[in-house]
Design a protein around this motif. Structure first.
Motif, PDB file in Angstrom:
ATOM      1  N   ILE A 151       0.992  -1.115   0.171  1.00  0.00           N
ATOM      2  CA  ILE A 151      -0.053   0.113   0.008  1.00  0.00           C
ATOM      3  C   ILE A 151       1.110   1.370  -0.043  1.00  0.00           C
ATOM      4  CG2 ILE A 151      -0.235   0.165   2.453  1.00  0.00           C
ATOM      5  CD1 ILE A 151      -3.168   0.501   0.032  1.00  0.00           C
ATOM      6  N   VAL A 152       0.418   2.241  -0.844  1.00  0.00           N
ATOM      7  CA  VAL A 152       1.329   3.432  -1.000  1.00  0.00           C
ATOM      8  C   VAL A 152       0.264   4.785  -0.666  1.00  0.00           C
ATOM      9  CG1 VAL A 152       2.535   4.974  -2.582  1.00  0.00           C
ATOM     10  CG2 VAL A 152       2.683   2.562  -2.755  1.00  0.00           C
ATOM     11  N   TYR A 153       0.876   5.415   0.339  1.00  0.00           N
ATOM     12  CA  TYR A 153      -0.181   6.649   0.516  1.00  0.00           C
ATOM     13  C   TYR A 153       0.784   7.726   0.952  1.00  0.00           C
ATOM     14  CZ  TYR A 153       1.169   4.958   5.126  1.00  0.00           C
ATOM     15  OH  TYR A 153       1.820   4.382   6.578  1.00  0.00           O
ATOM     16  N   PRO A 154       0.359   9.061   0.889  1.00  0.00           N
ATOM     17  CA  PRO A 154       0.880  10.321   1.350  1.00  0.00           C
ATOM     18  C   PRO A 154       1.763  10.298   2.677  1.00  0.00           C
ATOM     19  CG  PRO A 154      -0.882  10.845   0.282  1.00  0.00           C
ATOM     20  CD  PRO A 154      -1.215   9.453   0.653  1.00  0.00           C
ATOM     21  N   GLY A 155       2.754  10.613   2.578  1.00  0.00           N
ATOM     22  CA  GLY A 155       3.599  10.712   3.839  1.00  0.00           C
ATOM     23  C   GLY A 155       2.907  11.606   4.858  1.00  0.00           C
ATOM     24  N   SER A 156       2.265  12.554   4.535  1.00  0.00           N
ATOM     25  CA  SER A 156       1.714  13.691   5.432  1.00  0.00           C
ATOM     26  C   SER A 156       0.439  13.061   6.062  1.00  0.00           C
ATOM     27  CB  SER A 156       1.413  14.881   4.433  1.00  0.00           C
ATOM     28  OG  SER A 156       0.427  14.670   3.199  1.00  0.00           O
ATOM     29  N   SER A 157      -0.111  11.965   5.632  1.00  0.00           N
ATOM     30  CA  SER A 157      -1.230  11.475   6.285  1.00  0.00           C
ATOM     31  C   SER A 157      -1.121  11.050   7.740  1.00  0.00           C
ATOM     32  CB  SER A 157      -1.680  10.272   5.544  1.00  0.00           C
ATOM     33  OG  SER A 157      -1.974  10.429   3.930  1.00  0.00           O
ATOM     34  N   LEU A 158      -2.141  11.395   8.585  1.00  0.00           N
ATOM     35  CA  LEU A 158      -2.103  10.900   9.929  1.00  0.00           C
ATOM     36  C   LEU A 158      -2.763   9.474   9.644  1.00  0.00           C
ATOM     37  CD1 LEU A 158      -2.322  11.745  12.846  1.00  0.00           C
ATOM     38  CD2 LEU A 158      -4.933  12.150  12.379  1.00  0.00           C
ATOM     39  N   HIS A 159      -2.030   8.495  10.292  1.00  0.00           N
ATOM     40  CA  HIS A 159      -2.350   7.090  10.460  1.00  0.00           C
ATOM     41  C   HIS A 159      -1.933   6.389  11.584  1.00  0.00           C
ATOM     42  CE1 HIS A 159       1.777   7.706   8.901  1.00  0.00           C
ATOM     43  NE2 HIS A 159       2.130   6.455   9.237  1.00  0.00           N
ATOM     44  N   ARG A 160      -2.500   5.124  11.815  1.00  0.00           N
ATOM     45  CA  ARG A 160      -2.244   4.135  12.900  1.00  0.00           C
ATOM     46  C   ARG A 160      -2.235   2.702  12.421  1.00  0.00           C
ATOM     47  NH1 ARG A 160      -7.173   6.364  13.293  1.00  0.00           N
ATOM     48  NH2 ARG A 160      -8.936   4.963  13.394  1.00  0.00           N
ATOM     49  N   VAL A 161      -1.905   1.923  13.262  1.00  0.00           N
ATOM     50  CA  VAL A 161      -2.013   0.696  13.437  1.00  0.00           C
ATOM     51  C   VAL A 161      -2.787   0.224  14.256  1.00  0.00           C
ATOM     52  CG1 VAL A 161      -0.772  -1.666  13.066  1.00  0.00           C
ATOM     53  CG2 VAL A 161       0.304   0.352  11.923  1.00  0.00           C
ATOM     54  N   ALA A 162      -3.868  -0.263  14.112  1.00  0.00           N
ATOM     55  CA  ALA A 162      -4.955  -0.983  15.153  1.00  0.00           C
ATOM     56  C   ALA A 162      -4.384  -2.108  15.995  1.00  0.00           C
ATOM     57  CB  ALA A 162      -6.041  -1.536  14.455  1.00  0.00           C
ATOM     58  N   PRO A 163      -4.600  -2.328  17.246  1.00  0.00           N
ATOM     59  CA  PRO A 163      -3.897  -3.301  18.089  1.00  0.00           C
ATOM     60  C   PRO A 163      -4.194  -4.805  17.476  1.00  0.00           C
ATOM     61  CG  PRO A 163      -5.219  -1.733  19.487  1.00  0.00           C
ATOM     62  CD  PRO A 163      -5.560  -1.460  18.099  1.00  0.00           C
ATOM     63  N   VAL A 164      -3.299  -5.503  17.417  1.00  0.00           N
ATOM     64  CA  VAL A 164      -3.234  -6.810  17.185  1.00  0.00           C
ATOM     65  C   VAL A 164      -3.699  -7.826  18.124  1.00  0.00           C
ATOM     66  CG1 VAL A 164      -1.807  -8.804  16.269  1.00  0.00           C
ATOM     67  CG2 VAL A 164      -1.479  -6.591  15.178  1.00  0.00           C
ATOM     68  N   THR A 165      -4.704  -8.215  18.235  1.00  0.00           N
ATOM     69  CA  THR A 165      -5.183  -9.253  19.416  1.00  0.00           C
ATOM     70  C   THR A 165      -5.210 -10.687  19.449  1.00  0.00           C
ATOM     71  OG1 THR A 165      -7.571  -9.001  18.337  1.00  0.00           O
ATOM     72  CG2 THR A 165      -7.002  -7.293  19.802  1.00  0.00           C
TER      73      THR A 165
END
Length: 226
Positions: A151-165
């Motif tokens: 996946i490729v996306y703008p470096g300026s984006s706000l992003h996160r990785v959801a918890p791995v359960t």
């Protein structure tokens, strides 16, 4: 602009990555985060100077330069050495924006992070949670791709990785400095490039192909930082 590049690596190739990563020594991922990001980050990463990290990174870089869609979407000037992460046991990475500037190890030079990329190395059924959540002007994108997809996306984006359960989420991530810094201009160039390829495929003798190609390269010449 969020773009999926399917099957950057085949299932067999991903399997070889995983076999090596599952036996590697991992370090606390907060060591490579900025001050703000370190407060919301809980994962493990392969040290940049680990021999395996360099070996696998070289494989990723070589494949990227053979992938037309990545080149068209990112217009790469330079790519920072890919890094490798491991999330399990509720590992997560809260909302953050990637650093705008990264040092290039061993060179004294720096890279501007115009484009962020994540290469998934675990299949979705191997873990619960762990979605890459990307916020842009069109809303929030929840991304959880098959192993080997990018996946490729703008470096300026706000992003996160959801918890791995459940299970373990392996991935590679990296940043690209583009010849065209502005994401909206990269999007227009990608759309124009796609239109040119479509016309050239369906109507190879069409007289507009040369004109469209000229427009593309003149825009790239005008907008490029080089």
């Amino acid at each position: 602009m969020v773009i999926e590049i399917p099957e950057l690596f085949s299932a067999d190739e991903v399997r070889s990555f995983r076999q090596a990563l599952e036996q590697a020594d991992w370090a606390d991922g907060r060591a490579t985060a900025g001050h703000r990001a370190a407060q919301v980050k809980e994962n493990e990463q392969l040290a940049l100077d680990h021999p395996l990290a360099r070996q696998l990174a070289d494989r990723v870089l070589a494949r990227l330069m053979q992938t037309p869609l990545f080149i068209a979407a990112a217009l790469p000037s330079r790519v920072l050495q890919p890094r490798f992460s491991r999330y399990d046991g509720r590992g997560h990475y809260g909302n953050h924006v990637d650093n705008a500037i990264f040092p290039i190890p061993g060179t004294g030079e720096h890279l501007r992070s115009d484009v962020s990329s994540t290469l998934f190395l675990s299949d979705p059924d191997e873990y619960d949670g762990g979605e890459l959540m990307i916020e842009d002007m069109f809303g929030t994108h929840a991304v959880k791709l098959p192993a080997g997809h990018l996946i490729v996306y703008p470096g300026s984006s706000l992003h996160r990785v959801a918890p791995v359960t459940r299970g373990t989420r392996f991935a590679s991530f990296f940043w690209t400095q583009s010849f065209v810094a502005a994401p909206e201009r990269r999007r227009l160039l990608l759309e124009l490039d796609g239109a040119i390829q479509s016309v050239a495929s369906d109507h190879p003798e069409h007289g507009s192909i040369d004109t469209l190609t000229q427009v593309y390269h003149n825009l790239l010449r005008q907008w490029s930082s080089t």
